[in-house]
Design a protein around this motif. Sequence first.
Motif, mmCIF file in Angstrom:
data_model
loop_
_atom_site.group_PDB
_atom_site.id
_atom_site.type_symbol
_atom_site.label_atom_id
_atom_site.label_comp_id
_atom_site.label_asym_id
_atom_site.label_seq_id
_atom_site.Cartn_x
_atom_site.Cartn_y
_atom_site.Cartn_z
ATOM 1 N N ALA A 1 7.172 4.824 7.823
ATOM 2 C CA ALA A 1 7.469 3.690 6.700
ATOM 3 C C ALA A 1 6.970 4.171 5.557
ATOM 4 C CB ALA A 1 7.000 2.566 7.274
ATOM 5 N N THR A 2 6.096 4.818 5.422
ATOM 6 C CA THR A 2 5.426 5.178 3.818
ATOM 7 C C THR A 2 6.051 6.275 3.332
ATOM 8 O OG1 THR A 2 3.327 4.337 4.622
ATOM 9 C CG2 THR A 2 3.233 5.717 2.638
ATOM 10 N N ASP A 3 5.963 7.538 3.922
ATOM 11 C CA ASP A 3 6.722 8.603 3.484
ATOM 12 C C ASP A 3 7.646 9.263 4.638
ATOM 13 O OD1 ASP A 3 7.310 11.167 2.438
ATOM 14 O OD2 ASP A 3 5.314 11.650 1.739
ATOM 15 N N ARG B 1 -4.854 10.889 2.790
ATOM 16 C CA ARG B 1 -5.027 10.678 1.342
ATOM 17 C C ARG B 1 -4.005 11.450 0.594
ATOM 18 N NH1 ARG B 1 -11.078 10.514 -0.756
ATOM 19 N NH2 ARG B 1 -10.158 12.412 -1.861
ATOM 20 N N PRO B 2 -3.231 11.438 -0.251
ATOM 21 C CA PRO B 2 -2.560 12.378 -0.818
ATOM 22 C C PRO B 2 -3.061 13.604 -1.262
ATOM 23 C CG PRO B 2 -2.012 10.299 -1.760
ATOM 24 C CD PRO B 2 -3.083 10.064 -0.798
ATOM 25 N N ASP B 3 -4.328 13.614 -1.647
ATOM 26 C CA ASP B 3 -4.976 14.916 -2.031
ATOM 27 C C ASP B 3 -5.342 15.732 -0.985
ATOM 28 O OD1 ASP B 3 -6.810 12.584 -1.833
ATOM 29 O OD2 ASP B 3 -8.341 13.872 -3.155
ATOM 30 N N CYS C 1 -6.695 1.857 3.744
ATOM 31 C CA CYS C 1 -5.801 1.112 4.148
ATOM 32 C C CYS C 1 -4.942 0.232 3.037
ATOM 33 C CB CYS C 1 -6.319 0.143 5.191
ATOM 34 S SG CYS C 1 -7.203 0.860 6.590
ATOM 35 N N SER C 2 -5.626 -0.298 2.309
ATOM 36 C CA SER C 2 -5.088 -1.049 1.163
ATOM 37 C C SER C 2 -4.029 0.158 0.250
ATOM 38 C CB SER C 2 -6.016 -1.454 0.055
ATOM 39 O OG SER C 2 -5.537 -2.091 -0.818
ATOM 40 N N THR C 3 -4.604 1.285 -0.029
ATOM 41 C CA THR C 3 -3.898 2.230 -0.720
ATOM 42 C C THR C 3 -2.590 2.753 0.159
ATOM 43 O OG1 THR C 3 -5.725 2.903 -1.737
ATOM 44 C CG2 THR C 3 -3.952 4.780 -1.652
ATOM 45 N N HIS C 4 -2.971 2.642 1.415
ATOM 46 C CA HIS C 4 -1.616 3.157 2.242
ATOM 47 C C HIS C 4 -0.727 1.991 2.105
ATOM 48 C CE1 HIS C 4 -0.275 3.735 6.693
ATOM 49 N NE2 HIS C 4 0.835 4.057 5.838
ATOM 50 N N TYR C 5 -1.247 0.831 2.256
ATOM 51 C CA TYR C 5 -0.150 -0.371 2.391
ATOM 52 C C TYR C 5 0.678 -0.353 0.835
ATOM 53 C CZ TYR C 5 1.615 -4.990 3.022
ATOM 54 O OH TYR C 5 2.534 -6.050 3.219
ATOM 55 N N VAL D 1 -10.504 10.832 10.098
ATOM 56 C CA VAL D 1 -10.314 12.237 9.556
ATOM 57 C C VAL D 1 -11.619 12.310 8.474
ATOM 58 C CG1 VAL D 1 -9.331 13.964 8.457
ATOM 59 C CG2 VAL D 1 -7.987 12.619 9.961
ATOM 60 N N ARG D 2 -12.386 13.038 8.525
ATOM 61 C CA ARG D 2 -13.527 13.101 7.457
ATOM 62 C C ARG D 2 -13.495 14.656 6.633
ATOM 63 N NH1 ARG D 2 -16.627 8.674 7.186
ATOM 64 N NH2 ARG D 2 -16.427 7.196 8.863
ATOM 65 N N LYS D 3 -13.852 14.613 5.641
ATOM 66 C CA LYS D 3 -14.326 15.962 4.910
ATOM 67 C C LYS D 3 -15.746 15.526 4.164
ATOM 68 C CE LYS D 3 -12.849 19.498 1.732
ATOM 69 N NZ LYS D 3 -13.106 19.442 0.538
ATOM 70 N N GLU D 4 -16.474 16.398 4.582
ATOM 71 C CA GLU D 4 -18.067 16.176 3.979
ATOM 72 C C GLU D 4 -18.491 14.875 4.308
ATOM 73 O OE1 GLU D 4 -17.786 17.913 -0.003
ATOM 74 O OE2 GLU D 4 -17.294 19.981 0.808
ATOM 75 N N GLY D 5 -18.130 14.264 5.558
ATOM 76 C CA GLY D 5 -18.541 12.935 5.789
ATOM 77 C C GLY D 5 -17.880 11.562 5.245
ATOM 78 N N GLU D 6 -16.778 12.030 4.326
ATOM 79 C CA GLU D 6 -16.141 11.002 3.534
ATOM 80 C C GLU D 6 -14.710 10.796 4.409
ATOM 81 O OE1 GLU D 6 -13.733 10.208 -0.498
ATOM 82 O OE2 GLU D 6 -14.682 11.937 -0.467
ATOM 83 N N ALA D 7 -14.342 9.680 4.534
ATOM 84 C CA ALA D 7 -13.122 9.214 5.281
ATOM 85 C C ALA D 7 -11.941 9.594 4.534
ATOM 86 C CB ALA D 7 -13.049 7.825 5.706
#
Length: 160
Positions: free
Chosen positions: A132-134, A100-102, A28-32, A67-73
């Motif tokens: 608002a972000t992209d 996340r961008p990646d 959330c902080s990264t998104h902001y 959204v999770r990939k291999e358990g990571e949000a």
Amino acid sequence: MKREASLSDYEISLESFKTAWGELEPLCSTHYGEMQARMAAEGMKIGPFKPRLGVYGEANHLLCFVVRKEGEAVGYAFIWVTQDMHNSELIGMEDTIYIRPDHRNGIGRRFTKHILADLKARGCQRAHVTIATDLRVAKMCERVGFKRSAIAMTYFLQET
């Protein structure tokens, strides 16, 4: 050889905001920060990231999709389910949606469709989003079936 991720490598779930927040806060902080940077590039300065956790955490009409990939949000969406103030229809109002961008490789479209299906199953008549972000995300939304219904404008009353 490194295997490329496929959309089937991702899991989408509805989770408790209170339970998920500790893991989602860095996203959330990264998104902001991405949104702040885009707006600053256009001459609009907004304040620091300081979410109202009491409101988010206590709201029973806030949906927290992850959204999770291999358990990571790697992405999330906060959606308010509420009644339209003008006609009382049940609607979904996006607070934030972020990948996340990646991991921007098509999962955003699948994520959006998942959220829309959930809102439809709840009886929502419409879903509203604000990009608002992209700003390029608007094209993906249109491909999924969103219609342009408004133009958001911001007027800064005080310097921050």
